[in-house]
Motif scaffolding. Structure first.
Motif, PDB file in Angstrom:
ATOM      1  N   ASP A   1      36.159  46.802  43.636  1.00  0.00           N
ATOM      2  CA  ASP A   1      37.166  46.358  44.604  1.00  0.00           C
ATOM      3  C   ASP A   1      37.658  44.950  44.287  1.00  0.00           C
ATOM      4  OD1 ASP A   1      37.162  48.690  45.930  1.00  0.00           O
ATOM      5  OD2 ASP A   1      36.004  48.024  47.660  1.00  0.00           O
ATOM      6  N   THR A   2      36.748  44.086  43.858  1.00  0.00           N
ATOM      7  CA  THR A   2      37.144  42.734  43.478  1.00  0.00           C
ATOM      8  C   THR A   2      38.131  42.777  42.314  1.00  0.00           C
ATOM      9  OG1 THR A   2      34.999  41.864  44.165  1.00  0.00           O
ATOM     10  CG2 THR A   2      36.327  40.453  42.740  1.00  0.00           C
ATOM     11  N   ALA A   3      37.827  43.612  41.324  1.00  0.00           N
ATOM     12  CA  ALA A   3      38.704  43.740  40.156  1.00  0.00           C
ATOM     13  C   ALA A   3      40.087  44.261  40.554  1.00  0.00           C
ATOM     14  CB  ALA A   3      38.067  44.666  39.122  1.00  0.00           C
TER      15      ALA A   3
ATOM     16  N   GLY B   1      43.623  42.299  40.243  1.00  0.00           N
ATOM     17  CA  GLY B   1      44.763  42.913  39.553  1.00  0.00           C
ATOM     18  C   GLY B   1      46.019  42.896  40.397  1.00  0.00           C
ATOM     19  N   VAL B   2      45.873  43.166  41.706  1.00  0.00           N
ATOM     20  CA  VAL B   2      47.033  43.148  42.609  1.00  0.00           C
ATOM     21  C   VAL B   2      47.609  41.739  42.712  1.00  0.00           C
ATOM     22  CG1 VAL B   2      47.790  43.447  45.006  1.00  0.00           C
ATOM     23  CG2 VAL B   2      46.260  45.133  43.952  1.00  0.00           C
ATOM     24  N   VAL B   3      46.753  40.733  42.808  1.00  0.00           N
ATOM     25  CA  VAL B   3      47.215  39.352  42.890  1.00  0.00           C
ATOM     26  C   VAL B   3      47.985  38.971  41.626  1.00  0.00           C
ATOM     27  CG1 VAL B   3      46.499  36.936  42.947  1.00  0.00           C
ATOM     28  CG2 VAL B   3      45.405  38.594  44.463  1.00  0.00           C
ATOM     29  N   ILE B   4      47.426  39.298  40.459  1.00  0.00           N
ATOM     30  CA  ILE B   4      48.080  38.935  39.185  1.00  0.00           C
ATOM     31  C   ILE B   4      49.407  39.671  39.016  1.00  0.00           C
ATOM     32  CG2 ILE B   4      47.886  39.070  36.673  1.00  0.00           C
ATOM     33  CD1 ILE B   4      44.858  38.717  36.995  1.00  0.00           C
ATOM     34  N   SER B   5      49.358  41.001  39.145  1.00  0.00           N
ATOM     35  CA  SER B   5      50.590  41.771  38.944  1.00  0.00           C
ATOM     36  C   SER B   5      51.614  41.470  40.023  1.00  0.00           C
ATOM     37  CB  SER B   5      50.269  43.269  38.924  1.00  0.00           C
ATOM     38  OG  SER B   5      49.708  43.688  40.154  1.00  0.00           O
ATOM     39  N   GLY B   6      51.155  41.291  41.279  1.00  0.00           N
ATOM     40  CA  GLY B   6      52.082  40.983  42.367  1.00  0.00           C
ATOM     41  C   GLY B   6      52.780  39.662  42.171  1.00  0.00           C
TER      42      GLY B   6
ATOM     43  N   ALA C   1      40.902  50.297  35.601  1.00  0.00           N
ATOM     44  CA  ALA C   1      40.269  51.615  35.649  1.00  0.00           C
ATOM     45  C   ALA C   1      39.270  51.787  34.508  1.00  0.00           C
ATOM     46  CB  ALA C   1      41.329  52.715  35.586  1.00  0.00           C
ATOM     47  N   VAL C   2      39.628  51.316  33.313  1.00  0.00           N
ATOM     48  CA  VAL C   2      38.733  51.411  32.160  1.00  0.00           C
ATOM     49  C   VAL C   2      37.477  50.573  32.395  1.00  0.00           C
ATOM     50  CG1 VAL C   2      38.443  50.824  29.719  1.00  0.00           C
ATOM     51  CG2 VAL C   2      40.550  51.923  30.493  1.00  0.00           C
ATOM     52  N   VAL C   3      37.657  49.348  32.922  1.00  0.00           N
ATOM     53  CA  VAL C   3      36.521  48.459  33.182  1.00  0.00           C
ATOM     54  C   VAL C   3      35.568  49.086  34.205  1.00  0.00           C
ATOM     55  CG1 VAL C   3      35.826  46.227  34.134  1.00  0.00           C
ATOM     56  CG2 VAL C   3      37.772  46.358  32.571  1.00  0.00           C
ATOM     57  N   ILE C   4      36.121  49.640  35.278  1.00  0.00           N
ATOM     58  CA  ILE C   4      35.297  50.270  36.316  1.00  0.00           C
ATOM     59  C   ILE C   4      34.550  51.472  35.746  1.00  0.00           C
ATOM     60  CG2 ILE C   4      35.319  51.501  38.522  1.00  0.00           C
ATOM     61  CD1 ILE C   4      37.787  49.859  39.292  1.00  0.00           C
ATOM     62  N   PHE C   5      35.251  52.265  34.927  1.00  0.00           N
ATOM     63  CA  PHE C   5      34.625  53.453  34.341  1.00  0.00           C
ATOM     64  C   PHE C   5      33.440  53.082  33.449  1.00  0.00           C
ATOM     65  CE2 PHE C   5      34.156  56.551  30.903  1.00  0.00           C
ATOM     66  CZ  PHE C   5      33.948  57.710  31.640  1.00  0.00           C
TER      67      PHE C   5
END
Length: 294
Positions: free
Chosen positions: A164-166, A170-175, A195-199
């Motif tokens: 969730d932190t990741a 990601g939302v902060v950066i892309s937003g 998604a790759v990192v979480i997987f």
């Protein structure tokens, strides 16, 4: 006749007491964040925030699952459940791994959809709320940082919060990038990386929890090393923190049986983190009940 030595130096009730406060804080903070996301999602008309609120609600359920398993594992054994409910921690770790894998699938699908059809541009409200998510998820992740190293159930909770932190980062950066540019591809690409990192983080959790559910030798215990001391043994996990062993030993002379049991149990606990042992003496080299010989 079997000789038993069940050393309880690794008391699961102590484990529950240690993590009880962490689970309580994590559930309260993340439930609060779900409410914040849902309210601001409705007020700003952001479907992304409303959808993420639903995703975070599933994470709260994952935390509750791990918390409940930790509590059940601390309960005393009964006449019908002679090992208690310790294996619920293994089941919780397995279910949390599957939930995370499903979340990876959802993130990947959404990202691929957005690559071909970019969604709404993240506004300031979305970025700010995601920033709050970074703080809340980061705090709860740190609550389980230490415990996750020795307990697969706690690691499941830790990985939920890390994921969730990741996502929030990601939302902060892309937003932020999307607010000042028209590079709409940034959002789905960052989502795919996340998604790759979480997987990668979840795959090991999934493998270990399946192994423990199948009574495989727990990670960190080398059966060959144990076999140098003992023969005809089986090693499995009682829970995500406790390991068990049964063994046949040849000892023709009955003198000093009790002392030998205590020495063997102490060695297994100190060197291999095995605290529940069942030792059966054999007075000769006759075949064991399963047909094998020493």
């Amino acid at each position: 006749m079997h000789s038993h030595d069940h050393s309880h130096g690794h008391d699961h009730s102590h484990q529950f007491d240690t993590h009880n406060r962490a689970f309580a804080i994590a559930v309260i903070l993340n439930t609060l964040f779900v409410v914040i996301e849902a309210v601001y999602g409705v007020l700003s008309g952001s479907l992304a925030l409303i959808a993420d609120a639903g995703h975070n609600l599933s994470d709260v359920m994952g935390l509750l699952l791990a918390w409940a398993a930790s509590w059940l594992a601390s309960k005393a054994a009964t006449t019908s459940k002679t090992y208690g409910l310790k294996k619920t921690t293994i089941l919780a770790a397995l279910f949390n791994a599957l939930i995370l894998i499903a979340a990876v699938g959802g993130i990947t699908w959404e990202a691929l959809q957005r690559l071909g059809n970019p969604g709404e541009i993240a506004g300031l409200v979305v970025v700010v709320v995601a920033g709050i998510g970074v703080v809340i998820n980061g705090i709860t992740m740190m609550l389980f940082m230490k415990g996750q190293k020795g307990d697969l159930n706690i690691r499941g909770a830790f990985l939920h919060m890390a994921a969730d932190t990741a996502v929030s980062v990601g939302v902060v950066i892309s937003g932020t990038i999307l607010m000042f540019t028209d590079q709409a591809w940034i959002d789905p690409v960052i989502s795919l990386v996340i998604a790759v990192v979480i997987f990668l983080g979840t795959w090991q959790l999934l493998k270990e929890s399946i192994n423990l559910a199948l009574d495989a030798v727990p990670r960190g215990i080398d059966p060959a090393a144990v076999r140098e001391h003992l023969e005809h043994l089986h090693i499995w996990a009682l829970s995500t923190t406790e390991n068990a062993l049964t063994v046949h030993l040849v000892k023709p002379d009955p003198e000093g049986d009790d002392e030998a049991i205590h020495q063997a149990s102490a060695m297994l606990a100190a060197e291999f983190n095995i605290h529940h042992t069942t030792i059966q003496w054999e007075r000769g080299c006759a075949p064991c009940p399963n047909g094998t010989t020493h």
